[in-house]
Design a protein around this motif. Sequence first.
Motif, mmCIF file in Angstrom:
data_model
loop_
_atom_site.group_PDB
_atom_site.id
_atom_site.type_symbol
_atom_site.label_atom_id
_atom_site.label_comp_id
_atom_site.label_asym_id
_atom_site.label_seq_id
_atom_site.Cartn_x
_atom_site.Cartn_y
_atom_site.Cartn_z
ATOM 1 N N ARG A 72 0.705 -1.309 -0.021
ATOM 2 C CA ARG A 72 -0.010 0.129 -0.065
ATOM 3 C C ARG A 72 0.804 1.317 0.011
ATOM 4 O O ARG A 72 0.362 2.257 -0.276
ATOM 5 C CB ARG A 72 -0.970 0.056 1.288
ATOM 6 N N LEU A 73 2.149 1.038 0.205
ATOM 7 C CA LEU A 73 2.919 2.239 0.200
ATOM 8 C C LEU A 73 3.222 2.202 -1.568
ATOM 9 O O LEU A 73 3.292 1.474 -2.017
ATOM 10 C CB LEU A 73 4.380 1.797 1.041
ATOM 11 N N THR A 74 3.753 3.740 -1.619
ATOM 12 C CA THR A 74 4.031 3.747 -3.149
ATOM 13 C C THR A 74 5.550 3.296 -3.220
ATOM 14 O O THR A 74 6.338 2.969 -2.519
ATOM 15 C CB THR A 74 4.386 5.205 -3.631
ATOM 16 N N ARG A 127 8.279 4.268 -3.961
ATOM 17 C CA ARG A 127 9.342 5.223 -3.587
ATOM 18 C C ARG A 127 9.209 5.232 -1.892
ATOM 19 O O ARG A 127 10.347 5.011 -1.277
ATOM 20 C CB ARG A 127 9.148 6.911 -3.956
ATOM 21 N N GLN A 128 8.032 5.190 -1.454
ATOM 22 C CA GLN A 128 7.941 4.950 0.019
ATOM 23 C C GLN A 128 8.554 3.674 0.710
ATOM 24 O O GLN A 128 9.085 3.808 1.735
ATOM 25 C CB GLN A 128 6.532 5.403 0.472
ATOM 26 N N TYR A 136 11.229 3.618 3.204
ATOM 27 C CA TYR A 136 10.772 2.886 4.615
ATOM 28 C C TYR A 136 12.125 1.725 4.854
ATOM 29 O O TYR A 136 12.559 1.566 5.716
ATOM 30 C CB TYR A 136 9.696 2.222 4.398
ATOM 31 N N LEU A 162 15.106 3.299 5.944
ATOM 32 C CA LEU A 162 14.818 3.876 7.631
ATOM 33 C C LEU A 162 15.022 2.850 8.592
ATOM 34 O O LEU A 162 15.801 2.755 9.657
ATOM 35 C CB LEU A 162 13.291 4.762 7.623
ATOM 36 N N LEU A 163 14.222 1.474 8.175
ATOM 37 C CA LEU A 163 14.253 0.603 9.161
ATOM 38 C C LEU A 163 15.883 0.010 9.433
ATOM 39 O O LEU A 163 16.157 -0.555 10.466
ATOM 40 C CB LEU A 163 13.470 -0.688 8.612
ATOM 41 N N ARG A 193 17.153 10.208 6.827
ATOM 42 C CA ARG A 193 16.277 10.428 5.889
ATOM 43 C C ARG A 193 16.794 10.801 4.557
ATOM 44 O O ARG A 193 16.418 10.623 3.547
ATOM 45 C CB ARG A 193 15.143 11.446 6.329
ATOM 46 N N ILE A 217 7.220 11.546 -0.366
ATOM 47 C CA ILE A 217 7.060 10.089 0.389
ATOM 48 C C ILE A 217 5.896 10.242 1.314
ATOM 49 O O ILE A 217 6.074 9.312 2.424
ATOM 50 C CB ILE A 217 8.605 9.750 1.136
ATOM 51 N N GLY A 218 5.179 11.436 1.251
ATOM 52 C CA GLY A 218 4.021 11.455 2.311
ATOM 53 C C GLY A 218 4.551 11.398 3.774
ATOM 54 O O GLY A 218 5.371 12.288 4.236
ATOM 55 N N LEU A 219 3.785 10.719 4.550
ATOM 56 C CA LEU A 219 4.002 10.650 6.166
ATOM 57 C C LEU A 219 5.365 10.220 6.496
ATOM 58 O O LEU A 219 5.808 10.718 7.647
ATOM 59 C CB LEU A 219 2.993 9.634 6.541
ATOM 60 N N LEU A 220 6.140 9.638 5.606
ATOM 61 C CA LEU A 220 7.505 8.999 5.850
ATOM 62 C C LEU A 220 8.183 10.077 6.004
ATOM 63 O O LEU A 220 9.246 10.149 6.754
ATOM 64 C CB LEU A 220 7.807 8.115 4.867
ATOM 65 N N MET A 224 7.058 12.203 9.893
ATOM 66 C CA MET A 224 7.408 11.416 11.017
ATOM 67 C C MET A 224 8.974 11.420 11.452
ATOM 68 O O MET A 224 9.525 11.736 10.256
ATOM 69 C CB MET A 224 6.963 10.118 11.092
ATOM 70 N N PRO A 272 14.234 4.476 12.642
ATOM 71 C CA PRO A 272 13.198 3.237 12.305
ATOM 72 C C PRO A 272 11.827 3.431 13.234
ATOM 73 O O PRO A 272 10.699 2.912 12.436
ATOM 74 C CB PRO A 272 14.149 2.047 13.136
ATOM 75 N N ALA A 307 9.512 5.465 11.294
ATOM 76 C CA ALA A 307 9.100 4.754 10.092
ATOM 77 C C ALA A 307 7.913 3.971 10.138
ATOM 78 O O ALA A 307 6.907 3.838 9.332
ATOM 79 C CB ALA A 307 10.281 4.163 9.264
ATOM 80 N N VAL A 308 8.190 3.038 11.133
ATOM 81 C CA VAL A 308 7.082 2.184 11.471
ATOM 82 C C VAL A 308 5.850 2.735 11.696
ATOM 83 O O VAL A 308 4.791 2.462 11.392
ATOM 84 C CB VAL A 308 7.719 1.156 12.684
ATOM 85 N N ARG A 365 4.289 4.117 8.551
ATOM 86 C CA ARG A 365 3.566 3.045 7.762
ATOM 87 C C ARG A 365 2.450 2.549 8.165
ATOM 88 O O ARG A 365 1.416 2.153 7.599
ATOM 89 C CB ARG A 365 4.631 1.994 7.789
ATOM 90 N N LEU A 409 -0.270 5.044 7.471
ATOM 91 C CA LEU A 409 -0.705 4.909 6.169
ATOM 92 C C LEU A 409 -1.481 3.870 5.829
ATOM 93 O O LEU A 409 -2.346 3.884 5.208
ATOM 94 C CB LEU A 409 0.503 4.914 5.289
ATOM 95 N N TYR A 410 -1.018 2.646 6.562
ATOM 96 C CA TYR A 410 -1.993 1.393 6.260
ATOM 97 C C TYR A 410 -3.475 1.630 7.134
ATOM 98 O O TYR A 410 -4.219 1.052 6.274
ATOM 99 C CB TYR A 410 -1.288 0.257 6.851
ATOM 100 N N LYS A 430 -5.169 3.258 3.980
ATOM 101 C CA LYS A 430 -5.227 2.823 2.664
ATOM 102 C C LYS A 430 -5.512 1.417 2.687
ATOM 103 O O LYS A 430 -5.631 0.969 1.410
ATOM 104 C CB LYS A 430 -3.526 3.098 2.145
ATOM 105 N N ASP A 431 -5.203 0.690 3.620
ATOM 106 C CA ASP A 431 -5.669 -0.914 3.484
ATOM 107 C C ASP A 431 -6.980 -0.940 4.037
ATOM 108 O O ASP A 431 -7.293 -0.657 5.001
ATOM 109 C CB ASP A 431 -4.693 -1.844 4.441
#
Lengths: 298, 526
Positions: free
Chosen positions: A138-140, A142-143, A147, A150-151, A156, B276-279, B282, B286, B289-290, B293, B296-297, B300-301
Amino acid sequence: MRLPAAVWSPGGMTSHDHHPSPHDQPPPPRPAGTGSPAAPSGPPPVSGEEAIALRGLTKTYGDKAAVQAVDLDIPAGSTYGLVGRNGAGKTTTLSMATGLLRPSSGAAVVRGIDVWASPREAKAALGVLPDGVHLFDRLTGRQLIVYAGLLHGLDRETAGERTEDLLGAMDLLEAAGKPVTDYSAGMRKKVALASAMVHSPKVLVLDEPFESVDPVSASNIRDILAGFVRHGGTVVVSSHVMDLVQRMCDHVAIMDAGRILAAGTVDEVRGEQSLEERFVELVGGRVESEGITWLGTS
Amino acid sequence: MVGNLLRLKLAHLGAAFRRSAWAIVGTVIGGVYALGMLSLLVLALLALHGRTELVQMTAVGLGSLIALAWLLVPLVASGADATLDPDRLALYPLRPREIMGGQLAGSLIGVVGPLTLLALLAPAVGWASGAAAAAGVVCSVLGYALVVVCSRLVSAFSMALRSRRFVTETIGAVMFVVIVAVGPLLVTLGEGLSRGGALERTLGVLAWTPLGVAWAVPGDLAQGAPGLAAARAVLLLVYLAAGLLLWDRVVAHQISHIGQGGGSPRRGRASGARGIGLLGLMPGTPAGAVAARTVLYLFKDPRFNLNLIMVPALFLVFWLSSQLGSGGLSVSVIGPVAGIAVVWVTCYAVSYDNTAFSLHVTAPLRGRDDRWGRVLGFGIVFLPLVAVASVAGMVVSGSPGGIPVNLGLSLGFLLTGLGVGAVVSVRYAYPVVPPGGSPWKTQRNGAGFANMLAQMAGLCVIALLAFPAWVMGLVYLFTGAAWANWLTLVLGVVGGTVVLWLGVRIGGAWYERRAPELYDDVARFT
């Protein structure tokens, strides 16, 4: 039966004397095979120089062993192919080597770091593309890559810059703003590959990286991987496409029924034959037949 | 060829039963229940025996409801029974007619089809004259065919629509609200209909539509109006012929246009060239980022955002039922109920990730970063949502004075639930819908019962651990003291935060220890 004959020579350790196209070299005198002389009594100790060293790696489910006492040294700076039929245990082996699946026994060592004793340090050195997994789709595109970066603890800005580079290299810039759900199978593979590379790992472990990737993208990816190896990285690919492995890898291990049947440089393993012929000879299972008689006659 | 298709369907049904004993148990229980309802219906009709007008109304009403259900189900559950779907059979050299025949007759193989036919035939026992009963049997069979044809048409059109993800998800969301609110809606509708002959008028109209025409014919005969009966019978045949003709076209189109409806990607909606929107908003860590995500979920989900829609839907339900007067639920409970209902999904967090969770496991991610990230993400969305629901509920129900205690309970449950979720989602993998799957699809029910037990246990644990808030809430209830009012808010927030913190610690430690095992567990439900 284990055949570690040619495996343990730490040839091609440095990054520059090694080119990822082994064809122009003459085949070595001694092919690795079932007839090779008595193997040394056991695998040598892990030196810490190997990109990945597996020792006695075993996974059993109940009384059935999916992977049995696999010993394998993957030299740093190599492009290593792991080939085998479906269900041979390739994915299980790679999962255990990358911290995704806890082995029943045995050890996996990445650059001298024990994967299961210090998983975090080992995982920082690894880039992993598992086969057949969902993505955070559900991420693009790029995202997703940012992501992953970052993990892995990138800041960034770095994650963002590398993502743009990777998107360009994978020819995904146009689709980068679309959710990954809308990607084709090949595009998913590419974006997953980019997510595995964004933290600049020392060792890339790719399970079936070229499946459903179109030929042009596959060539681009091979170039990227070759560049990665030239700069000191190590690539491990699993595949059942022998031609591909013969073309892009300098080392190969043949796996069947949870065991390594042969391992070494491609030329050592294949000898005078093509890799495919050698593979079929080792693994067996070809059906001798005249063909199906009624097919194509009516 | 139709025979072959029927055997295929039968084999399919048999295989489903062989695979799981639970499927048999479920079918038997469902079948017994339905047969019980059916016999009640027959008894009622026998009691009405000879009162032709009432029997006709019952027949039309019942038949129309059944027909409506057959039309609506394919909208919600696509491919509920896809064994004989044209696009699966397209590879074989079949003519549309053969497929249609297979589907029509095949609809009787299974549980729902025969039961439907029986229910439609039931009114025959209510007719006094033999001619009416005979006409009833014939028309019921024809009517059943019409229902199946219409249902298949709806299914085909909804599949065409479904190729656009957005449309599917919108339909899903709307249907969800409707289903949640169905009880109060039916009550409201019933009250409206029972006033001033509205029901008779509605049934009168239905008796001319494809939904109801078939069931009205025998009643006309019994009431001595053969002309009317003939007119309706002709109309029934016209509907059926038109339906079959259209269906023939649709099937012919389906088997020659395979895969063209599927996955038409939306083009050119690239959301900002480098966004990259919300990413990007925030913290670039790590955990940040979680968290991004997770947020977003949630939006979007569809598996998650149904959960968000639930809050306004529940609000609607409570408000409607409080409007009905008769001592229904008060809107004031919406806050605490929403708090628990919404937070439950956090227990599924990793199960919903499914194998995408491999990205976390292969990264050098700390357990506490994974846990904090998820808790933060859920909290950012749920806290304001539940707080607003709580305050709005109290204001609407006319008791703004109780806002602190209500808010204390709501946030207490929510925060406690986040803490419990942070532990449970690491410990247990649930057989949830995999990513991209329809949130409507029921999962293989092998673990259904165990799953339900785990849910009940989880809810009890949340309720127990939130004790500071509700104990003080009870004190307020009995004393009405202002200090208890405010103390509930304080205890709810503080107590919940303590559980939350503990949950993240414990969950984080568990993640460190068994992330690969957890991955193995969730990967089983692909």
